[in-house]
Design an enzyme around this catalytic site. Structure first.
Site, PDB file in Angstrom:
ATOM      1  N   GLY A 175     -16.508  52.357  71.801  1.00 39.72           N
ATOM      2  CA  GLY A 175     -16.804  53.665  72.372  1.00 39.72           C
ATOM      3  C   GLY A 175     -17.981  53.524  73.303  1.00 39.72           C
ATOM      4  CB  CYS A 201     -16.781  47.236  70.773  1.00 40.90           C
ATOM      5  SG  CYS A 201     -17.868  47.370  72.179  1.00 40.90           S
ATOM      6  CE1 TYR A 202     -21.744  53.876  68.905  1.00 38.79           C
ATOM      7  CE2 TYR A 202     -19.880  54.517  67.531  1.00 38.79           C
ATOM      8  CZ  TYR A 202     -21.182  54.704  67.943  1.00 38.79           C
ATOM      9  OH  TYR A 202     -21.921  55.697  67.398  1.00 38.79           O
ATOM     10  CG  HIS A 233     -13.379  45.632  73.752  1.00 41.30           C
ATOM     11  ND1 HIS A 233     -13.227  46.854  73.147  1.00 41.30           N
ATOM     12  CD2 HIS A 233     -14.520  45.707  74.463  1.00 41.30           C
ATOM     13  CE1 HIS A 233     -14.227  47.642  73.483  1.00 41.30           C
ATOM     14  NE2 HIS A 233     -15.030  46.966  74.277  1.00 41.30           N
ATOM     15  CD  GLU A 238      -9.768  46.649  71.892  1.00 41.38           C
ATOM     16  OE1 GLU A 238     -10.107  45.761  71.096  1.00 41.38           O
ATOM     17  OE2 GLU A 238     -10.557  47.493  72.349  1.00 41.38           O
ATOM     18  CG  ASP A 243      10.368  58.920  77.551  1.00 43.96           C
ATOM     19  OD1 ASP A 243      10.442  57.696  77.331  1.00 43.96           O
ATOM     20  OD2 ASP A 243       9.411  59.461  78.126  1.00 43.96           O
ATOM     21  CE  LYS A 274       8.553  55.288  79.313  1.00 44.31           C
ATOM     22  NZ  LYS A 274       8.767  56.695  79.690  1.00 44.31           N
TER      23      LYS A 274
END
Ligand code: XMP
Length: 535
Positions: free
Chosen positions: A70, A97-98, A185, A187, A243, A390
């Site tokens: 964050g 991280c944060y 990070h 990710e 979708d 998605k």
């Protein structure tokens, strides 16, 4: 006072909640990415806001909690706090991280704004004890950092397993309590071993058995749809996009021919799109389809209109009217109580929630009473993709046997080619644009560029003419614009540097094969300032 609705209600629509990792969102753009990465490790995950109470977290019975990165400093007055009680619950917790700093602080470690700002690619160095999280990884490897504060002393009971040039404590773990954290990070793609670190945390530290697979998504969603619709009937509008097609295919698998699909052909579609829905979608699913041929109605309504906003309004208005009339027709014959929509998880998170905990439905009422829609028709919404990202929707579509042309389709605007003809929209002009667009798409696909570009609108400058020479004859034809763009989310975009030979093939073929077009130009504007579509 009415209770404030939770912003991120439990979204999972399955009959049984799968083992869930909760990602606490500390306000950066990373929470969704973390949730996606956890799911790639085959564990279901959801995002919850930073102010969720420990009691609420415990009530959700998560198999682990991840504290996200964050923008705040743990020192800031208004920084989101982590309640130290969370660490007393016995739930496995990973701080990133944060979240790593907040965890260190809450457990009695020390965080300092020590002037060691680190941004971007950084080398991570594993200490003598690589620990469980980084076991087997190269002793030095790149990671993505972005922080101002850093952890200078780990809390008691934790082993420090990595450092960097600037920070002594870049990762720590207490496998006994199943707690761990990293300053970087994991990710993001710039941390090449990050996914392995997340996977190791989930399996080796938290002890979670992976269970979230495409097959399990389908099984659980189908069960949930059956539970919701019971013996009722549903209707689903198809747009030709991924979708609505996947939502319809899932509901069809759940309730078979008690689902009716409605497809409005507004005449503004690209070459082959109606056939994809009428033949390919129907062949793949066996669903009942009701096509409404509304080209004339749309062209009549658009006659003489050149203003982009007015075009959009007319197309939107006509679409609702035609769709409602078709729905009313189907509903009158078959008492339909449910309307299927392809809402995705990011829309749910970004719009701040859904309809409340445990609820699987929301009710909408049709406002336009057109085409004999009875006053009292109310549909209950069925949203089978509400828990999905998605990429998961695409995998589900492939698993359900939907054709690649539908599942991998690039974004295409609802108003269709109507906003890619600059000037009045007429049947002749649509034919010209359709032919040019088909050539551009064919060549981009043949060159293997579909994955590189976000989309490539072809725009017909219908009110512009220029002089050309074709054969021995002078021509006075129209230009088309190629607008290839690269983007992550369509909020910003850059023009794609397509290879010259591909551009040449597109240009040569369009000017040879589409008689009215004698010039092909390339749009080299980023967004901003230019939008992706011209209108
Ligand atoms: P702009 O032109 O705003 O487009 O940069 C951003 C993205 O949105 C698509 N787009 C639409 N999609 N209905 C849609 O479903 C619309 O009215 C619409 N207008 C633009 C556009 O193709 C691009 O991907």
């Amino acid at each position: 006072m009415p209770e404030r609705p939770p912003e991120y209600p439990p979204e999972y629509r399955g009959s049984v909640q799968p083992p869930t990792v909760l990602v606490v969102d500390y306000g950066a753009q990373y929470a969704q990415l973390i949730a996606r990465r956890v799911r790639e490790a085959q564990v279901y995950s959801e995002i919850i806001p930073a102010d969720t109470s420990v009691a609420d977290i415990v009530a959700r019975n998560p198999v682990a909690v991840i504290l996200s990165g964050g923008p705040a400093s743990v020192y800031a007055e208004d920084a989101p706090r982590v309640d130290p009680e969370l660490f007393e619950t016995g739930i496995p917790i990973l701080g990133l991280c944060y979240g790593f700093q907040a965890m260190a602080q809450a457990l009695g470690g020390e965080v300092a704004p020590d002037g060691t700002r680190e941004y971007g690619r950084t080398e991570l160095r594993l200490t003598g004890t690589a620990g469980v999280l980084h076991a087997g990884l190269p002793s030095r490897h790149p990671v993505w950092m972005s922080h101002g504060d850093s952890v200078v002393r780990a809390p008691a009971g934790f082993t420090v397993t990595a450092s960097s040039d600037r920070v002594a404590v870049a990762a720590f773990e207490d496998t006994e309590r199943r707690l761990a954290g990293v300053q970087y990070h994991p990710e993001v793609g710039h941390s090449p071993h990050g996914q392995e670190v997340l996977r190791r945390y989930l399996r080796e530290v938290a002890g979670i058995t992976p269970s979230w697979t495409t097959a399990s998504i389908i099984d659980e969603t189908v069960a949930a749809v059956r539970a919701q619709i019971g013996t009722g009937r549903a209707i689903c509008g198809l747009s030709g996009g991924v979708d609505s097609a996947v939502a319809a295919a899932l509901v069809h698998r759940a309730i078979g021919d008690r689902l009716t699909c409605v497809f409005v052909d507004h005449g503004l579609l690209r070459a082959g799109e109606r056939a994809q829905v009428e033949h390919d979608f129907v062949a793949a699913t066996g669903a009942t389809l009701h096509t409404v041929d509304a080209e004339k109605r749309f062209l009549d309504a658009l006659a003489g209109v050149t203003d982009p906003e007015q075009k959009r309004k007319i197309i939107g208005r006509e679409f609702i009217r035609v769709f409602e009339a078709a729905t009313a027709e189907v509903a009158a014959e078959e008492t339909v109580g449910f309307l299927v929509q392809g809402t995705l998880y990011p829309d749910v998170v970004e719009s701040g929630g859904g309809s409340g905990p445990g609820s699987t439905t929301a009710t909408i009422k049709s406002h336009h009473n057109v085409g004999g829609l009875p006053d009292d028709i109310e549909f209950e919404l069925v949203e089978p993709l509400r828990a999905l990202f998605k990429d998961e929707v695409r995998r589900v579509g492939i698993e359900l046997g939907l054709p690649e042309t539908i599942v991998a389709r690039q974004p295409f605007p609802g108003p269709g080619l109507g906003i890619r003809i600059i000037g009045e929209v007429t049947a002749d002009r649509l034919e010209i644009l359709r032919a040019a667009d088909a050539i551009a798409r064919e060549e981009l696909t043949a060159a293997g560029l579909d994955g590189t570009i976000w989309q490539c609108p072809v725009v017909l400058l219908a009110d512009v003419r220029s002089v050309g020479v074709q054969g021995d004859a002078r021509t006075y034809g129209h230009p088309v614009v190629l607008r290839p763009v690269s983007s992550e989310d369509a909020m910003t975009a850059d023009w794609t540097r397509l290879p010259y030979d591909v551009l040449e093939r597109i240009s040569t073929r369009i000017t040879n094969e589409v008689a009215e077009v004698n010039r092909v130009v390339l749009d080299v504007t980023s967004k901003p300032p230019g939008t992706i579509e011209w209108e």
